[in-house]
Write an enzyme that holds these catalytic residues in place. Structure first.
Site, PDB file in Angstrom:
ATOM      1  N   ASN A  66       2.272   1.582   4.437  1.00  0.00           N
ATOM      2  CA  ASN A  66       2.464   0.335   5.178  1.00  0.00           C
ATOM      3  C   ASN A  66       2.093   0.471   6.648  1.00  0.00           C
ATOM      4  O   ASN A  66       2.732  -0.095   7.523  1.00  0.00           O
ATOM      5  CB  ASN A  66       3.890  -0.186   5.005  1.00  0.00           C
ATOM      6  CG  ASN A  66       4.075  -1.634   5.438  1.00  0.00           C
ATOM      7  OD1 ASN A  66       5.095  -1.980   6.025  1.00  0.00           O
ATOM      8  ND2 ASN A  66       3.115  -2.499   5.155  1.00  0.00           N
ATOM      9  N   CYS A  70       0.865  -1.186   0.000  1.00  0.00           N
ATOM     10  CA  CYS A  70       0.000   0.000   0.000  1.00  0.00           C
ATOM     11  C   CYS A  70       0.901   1.235   0.000  1.00  0.00           C
ATOM     12  O   CYS A  70       2.076   1.142  -0.355  1.00  0.00           O
ATOM     13  CB  CYS A  70      -0.997  -0.011   1.162  1.00  0.00           C
ATOM     14  SG  CYS A  70      -0.316   0.279   2.806  1.00  0.00           S
ATOM     15  N   ASP A  97      -8.320   3.583   0.982  1.00  0.00           N
ATOM     16  CA  ASP A  97      -7.456   3.968   2.092  1.00  0.00           C
ATOM     17  C   ASP A  97      -8.311   4.537   3.223  1.00  0.00           C
ATOM     18  O   ASP A  97      -8.954   5.570   3.052  1.00  0.00           O
ATOM     19  CB  ASP A  97      -6.433   4.998   1.619  1.00  0.00           C
ATOM     20  CG  ASP A  97      -5.344   5.256   2.628  1.00  0.00           C
ATOM     21  OD1 ASP A  97      -5.505   4.902   3.820  1.00  0.00           O
ATOM     22  OD2 ASP A  97      -4.315   5.824   2.234  1.00  0.00           O
ATOM     23  N   CYS A 102      -1.681   0.875   7.303  1.00  0.00           N
ATOM     24  CA  CYS A 102      -3.117   0.572   7.381  1.00  0.00           C
ATOM     25  C   CYS A 102      -3.469  -0.688   6.584  1.00  0.00           C
ATOM     26  O   CYS A 102      -3.574  -1.778   7.140  1.00  0.00           O
ATOM     27  CB  CYS A 102      -3.971   1.739   6.901  1.00  0.00           C
ATOM     28  SG  CYS A 102      -3.873   3.231   7.905  1.00  0.00           S
ATOM     29  N   ARG A 103      -3.638  -0.522   5.287  1.00  0.00           N
ATOM     30  CA  ARG A 103      -4.182  -1.595   4.462  1.00  0.00           C
ATOM     31  C   ARG A 103      -3.263  -2.795   4.309  1.00  0.00           C
ATOM     32  O   ARG A 103      -3.668  -3.937   4.558  1.00  0.00           O
ATOM     33  CB  ARG A 103      -4.563  -1.063   3.081  1.00  0.00           C
ATOM     34  CG  ARG A 103      -5.661  -0.013   3.131  1.00  0.00           C
ATOM     35  CD  ARG A 103      -5.845   0.653   1.790  1.00  0.00           C
ATOM     36  NE  ARG A 103      -4.664   1.459   1.468  1.00  0.00           N
ATOM     37  CZ  ARG A 103      -4.454   2.038   0.297  1.00  0.00           C
ATOM     38  NH1 ARG A 103      -5.322   1.870  -0.691  1.00  0.00           N
ATOM     39  NH2 ARG A 103      -3.383   2.772   0.074  1.00  0.00           N
ATOM     40  N   SER A 104      -2.025  -2.570   3.853  1.00  0.00           N
ATOM     41  CA  SER A 104      -1.155  -3.728   3.604  1.00  0.00           C
ATOM     42  C   SER A 104      -0.779  -4.466   4.884  1.00  0.00           C
ATOM     43  O   SER A 104      -0.724  -5.699   4.871  1.00  0.00           O
ATOM     44  CB  SER A 104       0.077  -3.351   2.781  1.00  0.00           C
ATOM     45  OG  SER A 104       0.896  -2.424   3.435  1.00  0.00           O
TER      46      SER A 104
END
Length: 161
Positions: free
Chosen positions: A20, A17, A128, A22-24
């Site tokens: 690095n 993401c 995001d 939140c999402r990934s």
């Protein structure tokens, strides 16, 4: 269909993401747990990175960590890393969270694609949640869990043992 492993007997998946945090890392933690539950943790390695370096060495966003914890996952060990082009050669599969991240790592290929290409409820970006509230993190978690379920099914079918 997943690409074949670069190294016989092992498969390496990277989540990507922007920062690095939140999402990934959410996808990393969820996939690790699902890989372990499937008994594949001895042959499948999972990690994550961000295309930007702002948060290198930092833990994940507190809201992401709280969302994971409330769902039964432990993201406390995560520390942000930055994408390097060596990731393209070191991983069997890179899964980007959105089209911008996908472009930042060189665009789609047989080994680089969007995570939600695996989502049974539809492809597209994992939005995001950073500038939003709790609901955004819950939505990301749901997308990640669905996609990772499909990914684990595909990993189980690979000849990696």
């Amino acid at each position: 269909m997943l690409p074949t492993p670069r190294e016989p007997g092992h498969y390496r998946v990277g989540m990507v993401c922007l920062g690095n945090i939140c999402r990934s890392p959410m996808a990393d933690v969820v996939l690790r747990a699902k890989v372990a539950a499937a008994g594949l943790d001895d042959v499948v390695t999972v990690d994550s990175c961000g295309t930007g370096g702002w948060h290198v060495g930092h833990p994940m966003d507190d809201r992401a960590a709280d969302t994971l914890r409330e769902a039964g996952y432990d993201g406390s060990a995560h520390r942000a890393q930055q994408f390097a082009h060596t990731w393209l050669d070191d991983h069997d599969l890179l899964l980007a969270m959105d089209r911008s991240n996908l472009d930042d790592v060189g665009g789609p290929s047989d080994r680089v694609r969007l995570l939600r290409d695996l989502d049974p409820e539809g492809s597209g970006d994992v939005p995001d949640p950073y500038y939003g509230g709790t609901q955004g993190f819950l939505e990301v978690l749901a997308m990640v869990e669905r996609s990772c379920d499909v990914l684990v099914d595909e990993l189980t079918a690979l000849p990696v043992r």
